[in-house]
Motif scaffolding. Structure first.
Motif, PDB file in Angstrom:
ATOM      1  N   MET A   1       1.009  -0.931   0.117  1.00 55.25           N
ATOM      2  CA  MET A   1       0.159   0.028   0.279  1.00 55.25           C
ATOM      3  C   MET A   1       0.610   1.175  -0.158  1.00 55.25           C
ATOM      4  O   MET A   1       2.102   1.552   0.816  1.00 55.25           O
ATOM      5  N   LEU A   2       0.602   1.962  -1.290  1.00 59.34           N
ATOM      6  CA  LEU A   2       1.866   3.229  -1.048  1.00 59.34           C
ATOM      7  C   LEU A   2       1.211   4.837  -1.526  1.00 59.34           C
ATOM      8  O   LEU A   2       0.102   4.585  -2.979  1.00 59.34           O
ATOM      9  N   THR A   3       1.817   5.876  -1.555  1.00 64.01           N
ATOM     10  CA  THR A   3       1.329   6.971  -2.488  1.00 64.01           C
ATOM     11  C   THR A   3       2.456   7.628  -2.568  1.00 64.01           C
ATOM     12  O   THR A   3       3.421   7.179  -2.240  1.00 64.01           O
ATOM     13  N   VAL A   4       2.358   8.227  -3.626  1.00 61.61           N
ATOM     14  CA  VAL A   4       3.033   9.402  -4.056  1.00 61.61           C
ATOM     15  C   VAL A   4       2.616  10.445  -4.139  1.00 61.61           C
ATOM     16  O   VAL A   4       1.408  10.255  -4.170  1.00 61.61           O
TER      17      VAL A   4
ATOM     18  N   VAL B   1      10.333   0.677 -10.362  1.00 58.48           N
ATOM     19  CA  VAL B   1      11.032   0.002 -10.504  1.00 58.48           C
ATOM     20  C   VAL B   1      11.678  -1.622  -9.681  1.00 58.48           C
ATOM     21  O   VAL B   1      12.329  -2.225  -9.755  1.00 58.48           O
ATOM     22  N   PHE B   2       9.812  -2.440 -10.287  1.00 59.64           N
ATOM     23  CA  PHE B   2       9.442  -3.680  -9.880  1.00 59.64           C
ATOM     24  C   PHE B   2      10.322  -4.047 -11.394  1.00 59.64           C
ATOM     25  O   PHE B   2      10.750  -5.426 -11.391  1.00 59.64           O
TER      26      PHE B   2
ATOM     27  N   THR C   1       1.166  -8.075 -10.578  1.00 55.12           N
ATOM     28  CA  THR C   1      -0.166  -9.235 -10.687  1.00 55.12           C
ATOM     29  C   THR C   1      -1.697  -8.277 -10.452  1.00 55.12           C
ATOM     30  O   THR C   1      -2.598  -8.259 -11.404  1.00 55.12           O
ATOM     31  N   ALA C   2      -1.391  -7.512  -9.903  1.00 53.18           N
ATOM     32  CA  ALA C   2      -2.643  -6.555  -9.757  1.00 53.18           C
ATOM     33  C   ALA C   2      -2.497  -4.550  -9.320  1.00 53.18           C
ATOM     34  O   ALA C   2      -1.393  -4.569  -8.606  1.00 53.18           O
ATOM     35  N   ILE C   3      -2.775  -3.882  -9.561  1.00 54.72           N
ATOM     36  CA  ILE C   3      -2.707  -2.688  -9.629  1.00 54.72           C
ATOM     37  C   ILE C   3      -4.551  -1.163  -9.119  1.00 54.72           C
ATOM     38  O   ILE C   3      -5.194  -1.633 -10.122  1.00 54.72           O
TER      39      ILE C   3
ATOM     40  N   GLU D   1       0.142  -5.545  -6.204  1.00 50.14           N
ATOM     41  CA  GLU D   1       0.238  -6.836  -5.386  1.00 50.14           C
ATOM     42  C   GLU D   1       1.469  -7.210  -6.899  1.00 50.14           C
ATOM     43  O   GLU D   1       1.142  -7.065  -7.785  1.00 50.14           O
ATOM     44  N   ILE D   2       2.516  -7.858  -5.437  1.00 49.09           N
ATOM     45  CA  ILE D   2       3.523  -8.136  -6.909  1.00 49.09           C
ATOM     46  C   ILE D   2       4.128  -9.936  -6.575  1.00 49.09           C
ATOM     47  O   ILE D   2       3.580 -10.545  -5.760  1.00 49.09           O
TER      48      ILE D   2
END
Length: 364
Positions: A284-287, A301-302, A310-312, A329-330
């Motif tokens: 869970m991230l914010t930019v 970066v990934f 797999t999902a955003i 999700e990675i």
């Protein structure tokens, strides 16, 4: 072989099975004692984790490999599910929270994952389940996260915001078949109750067969059945299992748009397990939305570290207008070398970064 001889042999096998089951149960109790001893030696407080999804996955893979029939692999795994459920109950007093009331798909997913030997607690809202886990009111919680037909369960994502005290431990996939339940036939139905996800999964059938009926959203499909049972000319979109629980008739079967309709659930706990070599991680991230390409830079970066996404999904942060939280999700575990490096690098692009959990990819 005659009938009497066959029955005698079955009786002998039953005796051996009971002896072996109890022998396995005693070993399971020993495992629990060994875990407590290890925690005490390390100076840690609290109870050890009794539900270890990585170990569970290895057990199921092993029994599938050992099975030579005539029982199917699914049958053998169902038997082992209850064996492991009973073993967990011997190690600790475990309670599992789920979106209730009884008969919801969340309830079915919880039973499929934990078996009949544990205690279950029904909650009225998805958020209540998440909060119960975070406050340690229940040992584990089971919540829906996405459906193959209607997408992400936004109520779950919204509740994850601001809940650092819980972690994802496992994922569960449940094939979902919706049905129309009522005490009345289709032409008499004036109102339909259900969860927003169930409405989305059955929209095409409703548009064709009940275009003028009011659609009333409620917290769960089982709650919908409960309400439909108490009102005239009302119906519910729910599971067929709820028909028997709430005294309704199955007016129409399998009204879902997609034949392979499946819902994914998360098992929540106080921590995640270590790497299994075949895991996923939810972030869970914010930019800073004012910075051009901030999200693109974070996601790149990934790719740089060879990590598949797999999902955003995005949800409003609740902090201010037009500010969003992203759920990514990675493939991989947060402790994997490449994932750990990526997470360290991605912090330079993020205002906030939370690892909601790493969990084995389900293959059983």
């Amino acid at each position: 072989m005659d009938l009497d001889s066959a029955r005698k042999m079955i009786s002998d096998v039953d005796r051996q099975l009971v002896e072996l089951l109890n022998a396995r149960a005693r070993l399971s109790v020993n495992v629990g004692a060994a875990k407590r001893h290890t925690l005490k030696k390390e100076g840690s407080e609290g109870e050890p984790e009794v539900y270890v999804p990585g170990q569970e996955k290895r057990v199921f893979e092993k029994v599938r490999g050992l099975n030579q029939g005539p029982l199917s692999n699914d049958s053998v795994c169902a038997i082992y599910r209850e064996i492991m459920s009973a073993s967990i109950s011997l190690q600790s007093d475990v309670t599992v929270g789920y979106l209730g009331p009884a008969g919801t798909f969340s309830h079915q997913a919880a039973l499929n994952r934990f078996g009949d030997s544990l205690g279950y607690v029904a909650y009225g809202k998805i958020g209540d389940v998440v909060h119960a886990v975070a406050k340690d009111e229940v040992t584990y919680g089971v919540v829906p996260i996405e459906n193959s037909t209607f997408g992400a369960v936004v109520q779950t994502l919204d509740t994850f915001v601001g809940q650092p005290a819980m972690k994802i431990r496992a994922e569960v996939y449940l094939p979902v078949t919706q049905a129309l339940l009522s005490r009345f036939q289709v032409d008499a139905i004036r109102k339909v109750y259900s969860h927003p996800q169930a409405f989305g999964q059955s929209r095409r059938w409703l548009d064709q067969h009940l275009p003028h009926a009011a659609r009333v959203e409620v917290a769960s499909t089982a709650k919908a059945a409960e309400l439909a049972a108490s009102e005239n000319y009302a119906a519910a979109i729910s599971s067929e299992a709820c028909a028997a629980i709430y005294g309704l008739d199955v007016v129409a079967k399998d009204i879902t748009t997609a034949r392979d309709n499946t819902t994914r659930f998360f098992v929540l706990g106080q921590s995640s397990d270590g790497p299994t070599g075949d895991d996923k991680t939810l972030l869970m991230l914010t930019v800073d939305h004012r910075e051009p390409g901030a999200l693109c830079g974070a996601l790149n970066v990934f790719a740089k570290h060879g990590i598949n996404q797999t999902a955003i999904n995005s949800r409003p942060s609740g902090q201010r207008q037009w500010h969003y939280v992203f759920f990514v999700e990675i493939i991989g575990h947060a402790q994997d070398t490449n994932v750990a490096s990526a997470l360290d690098e991605i912090k330079s692009y993020c205002l906030d970064l939370v690892v909601l959990g790493s969990y084995p990819r389900q293959s059983y």
